[in-house]
Design a protein around this motif. Structure first.
Motif, PDB file in Angstrom:
ATOM      1  N   ILE A 153      12.596  -6.034 -12.909  1.00 20.35           N
ATOM      2  CA  ILE A 153      12.527  -5.978 -11.451  1.00 20.35           C
ATOM      3  C   ILE A 153      13.884  -6.385 -10.878  1.00 20.35           C
ATOM      4  O   ILE A 153      14.686  -7.045 -11.550  1.00 20.35           O
ATOM      5  CB  ILE A 153      11.431  -6.908 -10.883  1.00 20.35           C
ATOM      6  CG1 ILE A 153      11.707  -8.378 -11.239  1.00 20.35           C
ATOM      7  CG2 ILE A 153      10.054  -6.476 -11.387  1.00 20.35           C
ATOM      8  CD1 ILE A 153      10.730  -9.358 -10.603  1.00 20.35           C
ATOM      9  N   LEU A 202      15.776   2.177  -8.839  1.00 20.17           N
ATOM     10  CA  LEU A 202      14.315   2.296  -8.874  1.00 20.17           C
ATOM     11  C   LEU A 202      13.908   3.762  -8.948  1.00 20.17           C
ATOM     12  O   LEU A 202      13.004   4.129  -9.710  1.00 20.17           O
ATOM     13  CB  LEU A 202      13.716   1.632  -7.637  1.00 20.17           C
ATOM     14  CG  LEU A 202      12.191   1.670  -7.504  1.00 20.17           C
ATOM     15  CD1 LEU A 202      11.520   0.941  -8.660  1.00 20.17           C
ATOM     16  CD2 LEU A 202      11.756   1.056  -6.169  1.00 20.17           C
ATOM     17  N   ASP A 217      11.626  -1.336 -12.614  1.00 20.94           N
ATOM     18  CA  ASP A 217      10.216  -1.007 -12.372  1.00 20.94           C
ATOM     19  C   ASP A 217       9.762  -1.317 -10.957  1.00 20.94           C
ATOM     20  O   ASP A 217       8.788  -0.728 -10.476  1.00 20.94           O
ATOM     21  CB  ASP A 217       9.334  -1.757 -13.371  1.00 20.94           C
ATOM     22  CG  ASP A 217       9.619  -1.350 -14.805  1.00 20.94           C
ATOM     23  OD1 ASP A 217       9.510  -0.146 -15.094  1.00 20.94           O
ATOM     24  OD2 ASP A 217       9.971  -2.220 -15.618  1.00 20.94           O
ATOM     25  N   ALA A 218      10.441  -2.254 -10.291  1.00 22.63           N
ATOM     26  CA  ALA A 218      10.021  -2.634  -8.936  1.00 22.63           C
ATOM     27  C   ALA A 218      11.152  -3.388  -8.249  1.00 22.63           C
ATOM     28  O   ALA A 218      12.031  -3.964  -8.898  1.00 22.63           O
ATOM     29  CB  ALA A 218       8.765  -3.502  -8.975  1.00 22.63           C
ATOM     30  N   ILE A 221       9.485   6.615  -2.944  1.00 25.16           N
ATOM     31  CA  ILE A 221       9.073   5.267  -3.316  1.00 25.16           C
ATOM     32  C   ILE A 221       7.847   4.842  -2.511  1.00 25.16           C
ATOM     33  O   ILE A 221       7.688   5.219  -1.349  1.00 25.16           O
ATOM     34  CB  ILE A 221      10.238   4.284  -3.052  1.00 25.16           C
ATOM     35  CG1 ILE A 221      11.440   4.641  -3.937  1.00 25.16           C
ATOM     36  CG2 ILE A 221       9.817   2.845  -3.265  1.00 25.16           C
ATOM     37  CD1 ILE A 221      11.151   4.649  -5.420  1.00 25.16           C
ATOM     38  N   ARG A 272       5.885   1.665  -0.810  1.00 22.84           N
ATOM     39  CA  ARG A 272       6.151   0.325  -0.295  1.00 22.84           C
ATOM     40  C   ARG A 272       4.822  -0.382  -0.035  1.00 22.84           C
ATOM     41  O   ARG A 272       3.956   0.148   0.642  1.00 22.84           O
ATOM     42  CB  ARG A 272       6.949   0.410   1.003  1.00 22.84           C
ATOM     43  CG  ARG A 272       7.257  -0.942   1.666  1.00 22.84           C
ATOM     44  CD  ARG A 272       7.949  -0.729   3.018  1.00 22.84           C
ATOM     45  NE  ARG A 272       9.203  -0.042   2.875  1.00 22.84           N
ATOM     46  CZ  ARG A 272      10.389  -0.640   2.738  1.00 22.84           C
ATOM     47  NH1 ARG A 272      10.451  -1.965   2.757  1.00 22.84           N
ATOM     48  NH2 ARG A 272      11.490   0.059   2.602  1.00 22.84           N
ATOM     49  N   LEU A 276       7.056  -5.076  -1.705  1.00 22.90           N
ATOM     50  CA  LEU A 276       7.121  -4.647  -3.097  1.00 22.90           C
ATOM     51  C   LEU A 276       7.323  -3.139  -3.096  1.00 22.90           C
ATOM     52  O   LEU A 276       6.528  -2.414  -2.488  1.00 22.90           O
ATOM     53  CB  LEU A 276       5.821  -5.012  -3.816  1.00 22.90           C
ATOM     54  CG  LEU A 276       5.543  -4.336  -5.170  1.00 22.90           C
ATOM     55  CD1 LEU A 276       6.576  -4.760  -6.201  1.00 22.90           C
ATOM     56  CD2 LEU A 276       4.129  -4.665  -5.649  1.00 22.90           C
ATOM     57  N   HIS A 299       7.908   0.378  -5.481  1.00 19.77           N
ATOM     58  CA  HIS A 299       7.801   0.925  -6.831  1.00 19.77           C
ATOM     59  C   HIS A 299       7.746   2.441  -6.773  1.00 19.77           C
ATOM     60  O   HIS A 299       7.530   3.046  -5.712  1.00 19.77           O
ATOM     61  CB  HIS A 299       6.568   0.367  -7.557  1.00 19.77           C
ATOM     62  CG  HIS A 299       5.257   0.746  -6.919  1.00 19.77           C
ATOM     63  ND1 HIS A 299       4.636   1.964  -7.128  1.00 19.77           N
ATOM     64  CD2 HIS A 299       4.449   0.057  -6.078  1.00 19.77           C
ATOM     65  CE1 HIS A 299       3.508   2.006  -6.444  1.00 19.77           C
ATOM     66  NE2 HIS A 299       3.370   0.866  -5.792  1.00 19.77           N
ATOM     67  N   ALA A 353       4.122   5.067 -10.939  1.00 15.71           N
ATOM     68  CA  ALA A 353       3.804   3.787 -11.582  1.00 15.71           C
ATOM     69  C   ALA A 353       2.315   3.607 -11.824  1.00 15.71           C
ATOM     70  O   ALA A 353       1.905   2.985 -12.816  1.00 15.71           O
ATOM     71  CB  ALA A 353       4.334   2.635 -10.738  1.00 15.71           C
ATOM     72  N   LEU A 397       2.039  -1.084 -16.100  1.00  8.51           N
ATOM     73  CA  LEU A 397       2.769  -1.250 -14.847  1.00  8.51           C
ATOM     74  C   LEU A 397       1.807  -1.410 -13.680  1.00  8.51           C
ATOM     75  O   LEU A 397       2.066  -2.182 -12.740  1.00  8.51           O
ATOM     76  CB  LEU A 397       3.696  -0.044 -14.627  1.00  8.51           C
ATOM     77  CG  LEU A 397       4.784  -0.189 -13.566  1.00  8.51           C
ATOM     78  CD1 LEU A 397       5.551  -1.479 -13.718  1.00  8.51           C
ATOM     79  CD2 LEU A 397       5.731   1.003 -13.624  1.00  8.51           C
ATOM     80  N   ARG A 398       0.682  -0.701 -13.744  1.00 11.99           N
ATOM     81  CA  ARG A 398      -0.324  -0.847 -12.691  1.00 11.99           C
ATOM     82  C   ARG A 398      -0.848  -2.287 -12.650  1.00 11.99           C
ATOM     83  O   ARG A 398      -0.992  -2.876 -11.577  1.00 11.99           O
ATOM     84  CB  ARG A 398      -1.469   0.139 -12.935  1.00 11.99           C
ATOM     85  CG  ARG A 398      -2.483   0.211 -11.806  1.00 11.99           C
ATOM     86  CD  ARG A 398      -3.360   1.447 -11.926  1.00 11.99           C
ATOM     87  NE  ARG A 398      -4.173   1.464 -13.120  1.00 11.99           N
ATOM     88  CZ  ARG A 398      -4.074   2.379 -14.076  1.00 11.99           C
ATOM     89  NH1 ARG A 398      -3.180   3.342 -14.007  1.00 11.99           N
ATOM     90  NH2 ARG A 398      -4.870   2.340 -15.140  1.00 11.99           N
ATOM     91  N   LEU A 420       1.979  -4.591 -11.149  1.00 14.64           N
ATOM     92  CA  LEU A 420       2.100  -4.482  -9.694  1.00 14.64           C
ATOM     93  C   LEU A 420       0.964  -5.221  -8.992  1.00 14.64           C
ATOM     94  O   LEU A 420       1.174  -5.875  -7.965  1.00 14.64           O
ATOM     95  CB  LEU A 420       2.118  -3.009  -9.278  1.00 14.64           C
ATOM     96  CG  LEU A 420       3.313  -2.190  -9.782  1.00 14.64           C
ATOM     97  CD1 LEU A 420       3.119  -0.712  -9.464  1.00 14.64           C
ATOM     98  CD2 LEU A 420       4.624  -2.695  -9.190  1.00 14.64           C
TER      99      LEU A 420
END
Length: 301
Positions: A101, A143, A149-150, A162, A164, A275, A277, A281, A287-288, A291
């Protein structure tokens, strides 16, 4: 609109064009030859009644309508991918993964420590790499490329590529040496010398406080400009300086630096800590989960 009459693969083509800004590369990305990709663009234009992408020397640039469509189409495709993805169970307690990150100074001080604690407890096999956000545009590009990743922080730039998510809202407080515990009036706030954090150096970028003062034809005196936000309370301690800081950052540093928090004598709007990503993702179970873990941390702050 009759969905049965629409080829939903056109939305995949739209996403590829938005991300690649080139017909040939977009086609390669989704397995279409250049003529087929050009045909898909023609059909997209007819579907939405707009040019969508205009050829320029810098590549295929999206129109205003294409940018408006980017988020809802991206989110819809992300949900479809997540639904159709193999139901691979992700067990954080036994998983091994390296995640990266990029964060602002704020994110480093406020979000990262409880996030690390959560990972050590729930997912000890996940290694976390934290990079600084020095240039927000460069970090956003990283990113988009998948190099990180974030992103976590406030005032981060937008991109149609992306997603948000707002973690929480933050506001400002004043800090002074602990010997000065009486809240400041607006006049006292202006009369006192200020310490300011500015990674760019110089006088720093005008912030929300400066904008409010400028509307009243007033200006504060910045006596000390510091390159690191952590240095601000230590510079204030033992002096007549005052500083304006994000509440959660000031709260973490107040006791150790020997400063006290007090209300800012001006009404300022809160700002979001976000955040960011990539749209794909949600198709990655690890990754889920990660997050979601960041969002859990955000709700706890």
């Amino acid at each position: 609109m009759n969905l049965a009459a629409i080829d939903l693969n056109l939305l995949v083509a739209f996403e590829a064009l938005l991300e690649e800004r080139n017909v040939t590369r977009a086609g390669q990305r989704i397995g279409l030859a250049q003529p087929s990709m050009s045909s898909a663009l023609t059909r997209l234009r007819a579907l939405f009644g707009d040019e969508l992408f205009i050829r320029t020397a810098a590549g295929m640039q999206p129109t205003v309508r294409a940018l408006e469509l980017a988020r809802p189409i991206g989110e819809a495709l992300a949900r479809i991918r997540a639904t159709l993805a193999p139901d691979t169970a992700f067990e954080p307690s036994t998983a091994y993964r390296r995640l990266t990150i990029a964060v602002t100074d704020y994110g480093d001080l406020v979000v990262v420590p409880p996030l690390v604690a959560l990972l050590r407890q729930d997912a000890p096999g996940i290694d976390l790499v934290v990079r600084p956000i020095g240039d927000a545009a460069a970090s956003l590009a990283a990113l988009e490329r998948g190099d990180v990743d974030a992103l976590i922080g406030g005032h981060l730039p937008d991109s149609p590529r992306i997603v948000r998510r707002t973690l929480f809202e933050e506001d400002f407080v004043c800090i002074r040496d602990k010997a000065h515990a009486t809240p400041l009036t607006a006049d006292e706030y202006l009369r006192l010398p200020h310490a300011l954090f500015s990674s760019a150096g110089g006088d720093g970028s005008p912030g929300v406080v400066d904008a409010i003062l400028a509307m009243e034809g007033r200006k504060r005196r910045v006596a000390v400009t510091l390159a690191h936000v952590v240095a601000v309370p230590f510079a204030v301690a033992g002096t007549d300086l005052v500083a304006t800081m994000a509440r959660r950052v000031a709260g973490r540093l107040a006791a150790i630096a020997g400063v006290t928090l007090m209300p800012l004598p001006y009404d300022t709007p809160p700002f979001a800590i976000d955040l960011l990503h990539g749209r794909r993702a949600t198709a990655d179970p690890a990754l889920r989960w990660f997050l979601t873990a960041i969002e859990r941390v955000g709700r706890s702050l």
